[in-house]
Write an enzyme that holds these catalytic residues in place. Structure first.
Site, PDB file in Angstrom:
ATOM      1  N   TRP A 357       0.830  -1.204   0.000  1.00 42.38           N
ATOM      2  CA  TRP A 357       0.000   0.000   0.000  1.00 42.38           C
ATOM      3  C   TRP A 357       0.866   1.255   0.000  1.00 42.38           C
ATOM      4  CZ3 TRP A 357      -1.341   3.326   4.532  1.00 42.38           C
ATOM      5  CH2 TRP A 357      -0.502   3.108   5.628  1.00 42.38           C
ATOM      6  N   ASP A 358       2.155   1.078   0.323  1.00 47.40           N
ATOM      7  CA  ASP A 358       3.109   2.179   0.363  1.00 47.40           C
ATOM      8  C   ASP A 358       3.059   3.011  -0.922  1.00 47.40           C
ATOM      9  OD1 ASP A 358       3.772   0.057   2.084  1.00 47.40           O
ATOM     10  OD2 ASP A 358       5.884   0.592   2.132  1.00 47.40           O
ATOM     11  N   GLU A 488       0.812  -1.904  13.079  1.00 45.43           N
ATOM     12  CA  GLU A 488       0.860  -3.374  13.163  1.00 45.43           C
ATOM     13  C   GLU A 488       1.233  -3.873  14.559  1.00 45.43           C
ATOM     14  OE1 GLU A 488       3.540  -4.169   9.954  1.00 45.43           O
ATOM     15  OE2 GLU A 488       1.952  -4.143   8.438  1.00 45.43           O
ATOM     16  N   LYS A 601       3.231   1.717  16.195  1.00 44.88           N
ATOM     17  CA  LYS A 601       4.363   1.535  15.279  1.00 44.88           C
ATOM     18  C   LYS A 601       4.437   2.685  14.280  1.00 44.88           C
ATOM     19  CE  LYS A 601       6.082  -1.812  11.864  1.00 44.88           C
ATOM     20  NZ  LYS A 601       5.687  -2.911  10.989  1.00 44.88           N
ATOM     21  N   GLN A 602       3.296   3.080  13.764  1.00 48.64           N
ATOM     22  CA  GLN A 602       3.283   4.136  12.754  1.00 48.64           C
ATOM     23  C   GLN A 602       1.936   4.839  12.789  1.00 48.64           C
ATOM     24  OE1 GLN A 602       3.368   0.809   9.766  1.00 48.64           O
ATOM     25  NE2 GLN A 602       2.673   2.432   8.408  1.00 48.64           N
TER      26      GLN A 602
HETATM   27  C1  BGC Z   1       4.789  -1.344   7.667  1.00 45.27           C
HETATM   28  C2  BGC Z   1       3.744  -1.431   6.578  1.00 45.27           C
HETATM   29  C3  BGC Z   1       4.444  -1.341   5.247  1.00 45.27           C
HETATM   30  C4  BGC Z   1       5.550  -2.384   5.133  1.00 45.27           C
HETATM   31  C5  BGC Z   1       6.375  -2.188   3.881  1.00 45.27           C
HETATM   32  C6  BGC Z   1       5.807  -2.448   7.477  1.00 45.27           C
HETATM   33  O1  BGC Z   1       6.777  -2.371   8.465  1.00 45.27           O
HETATM   34  O2  BGC Z   1       4.192  -1.455   8.935  1.00 45.27           O
HETATM   35  O3  BGC Z   1       2.836  -0.363   6.717  1.00 45.27           O
HETATM   36  O4  BGC Z   1       3.519  -1.535   4.224  1.00 45.27           O
HETATM   37  O5  BGC Z   1       6.423  -2.266   6.227  1.00 45.27           O
HETATM   38  O6  BGC Z   1       6.979  -0.940   3.877  1.00 45.27           O
END
Ligand code: BGC
Length: 776
Positions: A357-358, A488, A601-602
C-alpha cells in the site's frame, strides 16, 4: 543511530573503511535505473560482511513460504525479487596474493555516491600481508539513458612493488537469495557464450521461467593507453571468467573498463535474448565509458531540474532530502506499467521487491508532482490490471459479487503475504488504492481516467467494504471486526478508526464518481453497469446507509477518535519512557509484550487525520496529535513523514523538524537499525511529502493548488519545484518572504496562506513569510 556518513549536499560519503557497517553502506550507495539495480558491493573479492545484490525489475520467484500453521485463504507462495547475476566482479591477484579488504590493511579508504551525476566512486590504498601496497580507484554507474547497461572502471596502481598482476573479470549467475526459504537456488543455466574480452550467460528462473541474459565486455589500459592482452577462459556452470596475466611495474597503473548488460524476457523475446544482449553491449562498448557516463550525467542533471529541493543552512537536511529524491528516481521511472515500487527498491531483498500500500499512500504524490503525468498514471494502471486477481483474492476469502481485496503484498496481482493478521486483516490497503485514484484525479484533473479504469477499481473495492462490515444490533451501527490498522503493533482489533474511516470515505467517493459518470459518460457508464452486474439502486442505497451509520470509536471525555475499540484500556505510558537500550522495541521485546503495550508503530489514527484533514478543524487535529504522538515509536519508516505534515499544519515547527530529520535521514543514520537489509525506498516518498506538504504546506483544494509555507528555525531558505497540470512552479522561502515563480507560459491562480494569487505565465508573486503562532 549511526552517524558515520559525512554530511554533504550532493554526496553520500564514507571517508574511512567501516567493515562492520559495510552492509549499511552497500544499501545506502545502491545504484538503479528503474530496470536494473544493485547494491554497492565491491568489485574485488571481499570475505567480510556483505550482502550481494543485483536485481532485474519484474523478475521474481514464487518461493514456498514458511508458516507455523497453515490457514485456509493463505497464498501459495511468497514472490521474491531475485538476486541476479553479479557482472561487476573482478578478482585481483598480485603475485599469489588475492586482494581482499577483509585481510589487507586498508588505508585512505573513501566511498562516495555522487547523487547529482548518479555514480558511485571508491578509492583506497591496501597493503597486502606481504607488504605490497596498491592504490585502487573505481567508478561505476547504471545508465539511466540505456537502462539495460552498466559500466565501471577499476584502476590499480602499484605503489611499492613490481610483480605479476592477474585480473579475473567474471560474471556469476551461481548466486542465491539470502532470504531463500529453503536455501534453494532459483536460476538454471540456459545458454553460455564466452570468449576473451566478453561473455554472456542466459539463465532461467525456476517455476516462473523468466529468462535473463547478463553479459560483460571489457578493455584493459596501461597508464591510460589501451593495450592488447591474452586471456584464459573459465567456464563452469552459471559462471564465466577471463583470466588475464599482466606485469605491473612500480608506479604503473592498470585499468579495466568493464561494461555490463542485463536483458530479460519481460522485454525481449526469449529466443533473441542473447542476440539482443550482444547488440546492446556492443553499442555501449563502442561508445565507450566516457561517452556513456557523460550521457548518463546529463540525464541526471535534467532530472534534478524538476525534482531538486534546495535547503540553505542545514547540510544534514539537504543531504537527506536529495538522498530520498535520488533513490526514488533510481527505483521507478514510470515507463512500464507492469513495474512498481518495492519497499526496498533495488537495495535489498527484504519485502521481496513486491508492491505494498506504500505506493499509493506514500509514493504517488512525489511522482505526480515531479514527473510527467504518465508516470503516476502507470502506477494506477498497474492496480487496474490486477483488478481481476483482486476479485479472485476476495472470492478466496468468501466475498461475492466482484468484491475486490487487493493483496497486501504482490508481484503480479496475487497475494503473497501470509500472516493471517496482515493478509486477512490489514485491509485498509484497499482504501489506500481507492484514495490513490482520488489523489491522482484531484492533482491532474484527468477525470477521464475514471471511465472505465478508476470506476471499475472503486466499484470492486466498495463492494468489498459493503460486505466486510456487519450491522451491530447492540450498537445500531456498522462495525468492522478483526482488522489490523496501519499500526501493526495491534492485531485483530475491532473498529480500527482508520480502516472504518477509509471504508466510509471510499463508499462516498465512489458515489461521487458515479454521479460524474452519469453526467458526463452515461453511455460508457451504462456499459460498465452491465459488465459488472451493478445494481445501482440497491447497492448505492446500502452504501449510503453504511456511510451514515459507520461506527467510529470516540471518547467523549478526551474528545478524540480512538484508534480502535478498547484502546483506552491500555496502560497509556508515553514512549519517551522506553530506554534507548530497548529500542527499537521490535528488536528487543517479545511480540506479546508489544501487542499489550500502548505503543504505536506508525501513524494510524493520524494517518486518517492527514488524508481527511479538510474534514477536521485545526483544534481537532491538534488534540489527536497530542494524544497519539507521545505513544508513537515510529518503528515503521512510514511514520515520521505523516507526523511532520501534521506538526507543520498545527504550527509545531520543532516537532516537524525533528520528524523531518527522522524521515529524511532514516537510512543515512540508520535510525531503526535495519538499513543493512536495504533502504526504505517507499518511505522516501513520505519524506518528499513531509517537505512539500509539511514545510511547503502544499495542498490541492477544489481544483486549486495552495501553499502555506513555514521555515524551520535552523534554515535560512529553501526552494522546490513542482509540476502542476503542465505548469512548473518554483517555490522559494526565506526568513522574510515566500516567492512563487511560474516557469511556464500558462497562467494560474493559486492560494497562498488562504489568499488567492494570480500568477501570469513566466511571472512571480511574493508575500511575507508567516511565522508559527503556537510553537512548542
Ligand atoms: C509497515 C507497513 C508497510 C511495510 C512495507 C511495514 O513495516 O508497517 O505499513 O507496508 O512495512 O513498507
Amino acid at each position: 543511530m549511526k552517524e558515520y556518513i559525512i554530511h554533504n549536499g550532493w554526496k553520500i560519503i564514507e571517508d574511512k573503511f567501516h567493515p562492520e557497517l559495510n552492509k549499511i553502506t552497500e544499501s545506502l550507495m545502491s545504484l538503479g535505473n528503474g530496470r536494473i539495480g544493485h547494491r554497492a558491493n565491491f568489485e574485488e573479492k571481499f570475505t567480510g560482511e556483505t550482502l550481494q545484490g543485483n536485481y532485474v525489475a519484474g523478475v521474481y520467484y514464487p518461493d514456498k513460504t514458511r508458516v507455523g500453521w497453515w490457514k485456509n485463504g493463505y497464498p501459495r507462495y511468497f514472490a521474491k525479487v531475485l538476486n541476479a547475476a553479479n557482472w561487476i566482479g573482478i578478482d585481483v591477484k598480485i603475485g599469489n596474493e588475492i586482494l581482499d579488504l577483509n585481510t589487507a590493511k586498508v588505508m585512505d579508504f573513501r566511498r562516495e555516491l555522487n547523487m547529482q551525476e548518479g555514480h558511485l566512486n571508491r578509492e583506497f590504498t591496501a597493503e597486502l600481508p606481504s607488504g605490497k601496497q596498491l592504490k585502487v580507484v573505481t567508478r561505476r554507474f547504471l545508465s539511466i539513458v540505456n537502462s539495460e547497461i552498466g559500466a565501471l572502471t577499476y584502476t590499480i596502481t602499484a605503489l611499492n612493488f613490481s610483480d605479476k598482476l592477474t585480473l579475473t573479470p567474471y560474471l556469476d549467475f551461481d548466486i542465491r537469495n539470502e532470504d531463500a526459504n529453503y536455501d534453494e537456488k532459483f536460476w538454471d543455466e540456459v545458454e553460455v557464450n564466452i570468449k576473451p574480452g566478453e561473455g554472456y550467460i542466459t539463465a532461467e528462473v525456476r517455476k516462473t521461467l523468466f529468462h535473463v541474459c547478463t553479459g560483460m565486455k571489457f578493455n584493459i589500459l596501461r597508464n591510460g593507453e589501451k593495450i592488447t592482452w591474452s586471456a584464459d577462459v573459465e567456464n563452469r556452470t552459471k559462471f564465466i571468467a577471463n583470466i588475464i596475466a599482466l606485469n605491473i611495474a612500480q608506479g604503473e597503473s592498470i585499468t579495466i573498463e568493464k561494461f555490463g548488460v542485463n536483458v530479460s524476457s519481460e522485454n525481449f523475446p526469449k529466443e533473441e535474448l542473447m542476440k539482443s544482449a550482444v547488440n546492446l553491449l556492443n553499442t555501449a562498448f563502442q561508445k565507450g565509458f566516457t561517452q556513456l557516463a557523460s550521457e548518463h550525467t546529463m540525464a541526471w542533471l535534467e532530472k534534478w531540474k524538476t525534482s531538486d529541493i534546495i535547503i540553505e543552512g542545514d547540510v544534514a537536511a539537504q543531504q537527506g532530502i536529495r538522498f530520498n529524491i535520488f533513490q526514488l528516481q533510481q527505483t521507478y521511472t514510470g515507463e512500464d506499467e507492469r513495474l512498481n515500487i518495492g519497499p526496498k527498491g533495488f537495495t535489498g531483498e527484504k519485502y521481496g521487491g513486491s508492491t505494498y500500500w506504500d505506493t499509493e499512500a506514500f509514493c504517488l504524490p512525489f511522482y505526480l508532482a515531479t514527473a510527467p503525468v504518465q508516470v503516476a498514471r502507470n502506477l494506477l494502471i498497474y492496480r487496474h490490471k490486477h483488478l481481476q486477481k483482486a476479485i479472485e483474492n476476495g472470492a478466496i476469502l468468501g466475498f461475492k459479487q466482484g468484491a475486490a481485496l487487493y493483496p497486501m503484498v504482490t508481484m503480479n496481482g496475487e497475494e503473497c503475504h501470509n500472516e493471517w493478521e496482515i493478509t486477512f486483516e490489514e485491509i485498509h490497503r484497499n482504501g489506500a488504492i481507492a484514495y490513490g485514484i482520488f489523489d491522482y484525479v484531484r492533482y491532474t484533473d484527468d477525470w477521464e481516467y475514471l471511465a472505465p479504469y478508476g470506476f471499475e477499481v472503486l466499484l470492486a473495492i466498495s463492494r468489498f467494504w459493503a460486505q466486510r462490515v456487519n450491522w451491530s444490533v447492540e450498537r445500531q451501527k456498522y462495525v468492522m471486526l478483526g482488522v489490523t490498522g496501519p499500526n501493526e503493533y495491534e492485531n485483530n482489533v475491532s473498529n480500527n478508526f482508520h480502516t472504518n474511516r477509509i471504508a466510509q470515505w471510499t463508499l462516498r467517493y465512489t458515489l461521487e464518481v458515479i454521479e460524474y459518470l452519469r453526467e458526463k459518460h452515461l453511455l460508457q457508464y451504462n456499459g460498465l453497469k452491465e459488465k459488472w452486474g451493478f445494481n445501482e439502486a440497491a447497492e448505492t442505497a446500502n452504501w449510503l446507509n453504511i456511510i451514515q451509520k459507520m461506527h467510529l470509536p470516540f471518547d467523549e471525555k478526551r474528545n478524540i477518535y480512538l484508534q480502535q475499540d478498547g484502546f483506552l484500556d491500555k496502560d497509556l505510558i508515553k514512549a519517551d519512557g522506553i530506554p534507548e537500550t530497548e529500542r527499537p522495541i521490535n528488536q528487543h521485546w517479545s511480540w506479546d509484550r508489544i501487542l499489550r503495550s500502548p505503543y504505536i508503530k506508525q501513524a494510524d489514527t493520524l494517518q486518517s487525520m492527514f488524508l481527511f484533514e479538510d474534514e477536521y478543524d485545526k483544534d481537532t487535529i491538534e488534540r489527536h496529535f497530542d494524544f497519539y504522538e507521545p505513544l508513537t515509536v515510529h518503528e515503521s519508516s512510514l511514520s515520521p513523514c505523516i507526523h511532520t505534515i501534521l506538526a507543520s499544519a498545527i504550527g509545531r515547527g520543532k516537532k516537524a523538524y525533528e520528524m523531518y530529520l527522522r524521515t529524511a535521514r532514516l537510512d543515512l543514520d540508520d535510525y531503526n537499525n535495519d538499513t543493512a537489509d536495504g533502504c526504505h525506498i517507499t518511505s522516501m516518498g513520505g519524506t518528499w511529502m513531509a517537505f512539500v506538504k509539511g514545510f511547503g504546506g502544499m495542498r490541492v483544494r477544489n481544483g486549486r493548488l495552495s501553499f502555506a509555507p513555514i521555515l524551520p528555525e535552523k534554515w535560512n531558505a529553501y526552494s522546490f519545484r513542482i509540476n502542476f497540470r503542465d505548469t512548473i512552479l518554483e517555490i522559494n522561502v526565506n526568513k522574510q518572504a515566500v516567492r512563487i515563480e511560474n516557469l511556464s507560459d500558462k497562467e494560474l491562480t493559486l492560494t497562498l496562506y488562504d489568499q488567492p494569487q494570480y500568477i501570469g505565465g513566466n511571472k512571480k508573486t511574493e508575500v511575507q513569510l508567516k511565522h508559527n503562532e503556537n510553537e512548542d
